[in-house]
Write an enzyme that holds these catalytic residues in place. Structure first.
Site, PDB file in Angstrom:
ATOM      1  N   LYS A  78       0.848  -1.205   0.000  1.00  0.00           N
ATOM      2  CA  LYS A  78       0.000   0.000   0.000  1.00  0.00           C
ATOM      3  C   LYS A  78       0.881   1.251   0.000  1.00  0.00           C
ATOM      4  CE  LYS A  78      -3.689   2.181   2.753  1.00  0.00           C
ATOM      5  NZ  LYS A  78      -4.552   2.018   3.951  1.00  0.00           N
ATOM      6  N   SER A 147      -9.268   2.156   3.163  1.00  0.00           N
ATOM      7  CA  SER A 147      -8.340   2.860   2.314  1.00  0.00           C
ATOM      8  C   SER A 147      -7.353   1.965   1.585  1.00  0.00           C
ATOM      9  CB  SER A 147      -7.561   3.868   3.159  1.00  0.00           C
ATOM     10  OG  SER A 147      -6.833   3.185   4.186  1.00  0.00           O
ATOM     11  N   SER A 171      -9.844  -0.075   7.352  1.00  0.00           N
ATOM     12  CA  SER A 171      -9.227   0.007   6.028  1.00  0.00           C
ATOM     13  C   SER A 171      -8.575  -1.242   5.489  1.00  0.00           C
ATOM     14  CB  SER A 171      -8.193   1.139   6.004  1.00  0.00           C
ATOM     15  OG  SER A 171      -8.835   2.386   6.046  1.00  0.00           O
TER      16      SER A 171
END
Lengths: 437, 61
Positions: A78, A147, A171
């Site tokens: 990420k 996210s 997330s």
């Protein structure tokens, strides 16, 4: 053999045995990304040359014995987690050339275990709530969640066996659920946060998204240098949080009830788990802590680059500046109380069972609701989602399981048992990807 | 001044000019005000120190 559909554990096994080379695997995945990511938009950056070089090195290093556990297995990171010499942009334009000189702790551990960085996956800006460009691989009109949007979409779309995410509210668990993958948020600080851009110091966690519980255990073992394999013979005792079901959509609530029945029919004990406080107390406490801490974390940067912030995050931070110290301290005290209560409740069972989110993947104008994941980011208890089939709309169902802090392996063992009972996961077929294999 | 009044006063002080009418600002103001309301309505946690003014707690311990 369809190399792209190999789980991390299967890929590691095939590479160790010499039946598949890491080079072949990386080549296939890169072709798949090239074919599908124009529409999916799961990757912020694909580091093809370095991944191929690392794969060749892994193939050369392969020995008959003592290979590291993830030798030659590619993964996504990420884009709020540092990878040496790749930009950590956090989807923030002023950070597009921010080049870290060292790996984050978790990437360092995974490389030590032989894994290969394939690239950076798309995050919402600073791991908050503004919708990402990434689409849900099951339905392009739906969000993949956030996210850790790119990590979840890439794993479900068979672009990579596993990916790292972060969770401050929901997330990791929520996007993994929306995309039909396995998402794991470990106990607080089980995976080191060094080299991860902070959003909220008391709530941030590093997590893992993969395609099986066995994979999560393998990767967690590498990330913590504590290898383990989830084994459980006995059906678990599950505490059903029906208070959470009441705040979910009917379709989600009914699906989780049905999964509970299925687990019970296979031998699990599923009993009501009762909280002593309203669910909204946990979400409100989480909200106050996260917003106040995020406002402080971003105070200087927001002053320098206000117009570079996405609209939801900018307003969130500006309002967060007005949360008073007394309210923040009250929230921290309530957080400690909720942690004690939830720990006591979770300790009465092998795991708590609830919906992974209050809705299935909504349209792409939001990243979904964190109300059913945030209480476990607040209290630090390990939580995870495992897929449990598809709805009539063709979107993934799943269940969320919660364990005791520091007993992550026990939670994974319960999850492995549930995974063996629930419908086998399936993966979306994207235009272009099958043709490339 | 009530608790919500204090939050409103801080908002006036902190919000950059021209931002109060932003739709996202309005949305977060509502959500944050509700979160503070829920938090303040919950009794102070008993964590080994008597909540100020709670004579009943002192007599119980």
């Amino acid at each position: 053999m369809d190399l792209a559909s190999l789980t991390a554990a299967q890929a590691a096994h095939e590479i160790r045995s010499g039946r598949v080379s890491s080079t072949e695997l990386v080549e296939v995945l890169l072709k798949g990304i090239e074919a599908t990511d124009g529409a999916l938009k799961a990757w912020a950056l694909v580091d093809s040359d370095a991944a191929m070089a690392a794969a060749r090195a892994a193939d050369s290093a392969r020995a008959r014995e003592n290979n590291p556990p993830l030798l030659g297995v590619p993964f996504g990171v990420k884009d709020v987690i540092d990878v040496r010499d790749l930009p950590t942009s956090a989807a923030f334009t002023p950070f597009r050339d921010r080049l870290p000189s060292a790996d984050s702790a978790v990437v360092d551990r995974l490389r030590e275990a032989g894994a290969i960085v394939l690239g950076k996956t798309v995050t919402t800006q600073f791991a908050h709530a503004d919708p990402p460009p990434t689409r849900n691989p099951w339905r392009a009109d739906r969000t993949p969640g956030g996210s850790s949007s790119g990590s979840a979409a890439a794993v479900a779309a068979l672009q990579v066996p596993f990916a790292l995410g972060t969770q401050t509210g929901g997330s990791v668990v929520r996007p993994a659920y929306f995309c039909g993958a396995v998402g794991f948020k470990p106990s607080r600080d089980m995976i080191c946060r060094r080299g991860v851009i902070p959003l909220s110091w008391s709530l941030d966690h590093v997590g893992i998204i993969a395609r099986s519980v066995t994979d999560i255990a393998l990767i967690l073992g590498a990330a913590t240098r504590r290898p383990s394999a989830p084994t459980r013979q006995d059906p678990p005792r599950l505490g059903f949080l029906s208070i959470a079901v009441k705040s979910a959509d009917a379709c989600v609530g009914e699906a989780v009830q049905a999964m509970g029945d299925q687990l019970r029919a296979a031998g699990a004990s599923v009993q009501e788990a009762e909280l002593q406080w309203p669910w909204e107390l946990a979400t409100a406490t989480h909200h106050v802590i996260m917003q106040a801490e995020a406002a402080e974390a971003h105070r200087d940067l927001l002053a320098q680059h206000p117009d570079s912030y996405a609209p939801i995050l900018r307003a969130y931070l500006e309002v967060g500046m007005a949360i008073g110290a007394a309210d923040y301290v009250r929230a921290r005290r309530v957080q400690a109380m909720l942690r004690r209560d939830l720990t006591e409740l979770a300790g009465s069972f092998d795991a708590l069972l609830l919906p992974s989110s209050s809705t299935q993947a909504p349209d792409a104008s939001s990243t979904g609701d964190s109300a059913l994941q945030a209480p476990f980011s607040l209290t630090g208890l390990p939580s995870m989602t495992i897929p449990s089939g598809l709805s009539d709309e063709g979107l993934p169902h799943g269940i969320q399981l919660v364990g005791l802090t520091g007993h992550d392996e026990a939670l994974l063992a319960v999850a492995a048992w549930c995974e063996s009972v629930l419908p086998a996961p399936s993966w979306p077929s994207l235009p272009g990807n099958r043709a490339m294999r | 001044m009530s608790d919500s009044g204090i939050f409103d006063a801080w908002i006036e002080f902190h919000l950059p000019s021209g931002r109060k009418d932003d739709p996202q600002t309005k949305r977060w103001l509502e959500i944050t005000a509700r979160a503070l309301e829920v938090l303040r309505a919950h009794p102070q946690p008993i964590d080994g120190v008597a909540p100020l003014g709670d004579e009943a707690w002192i007599s119980r311990h």
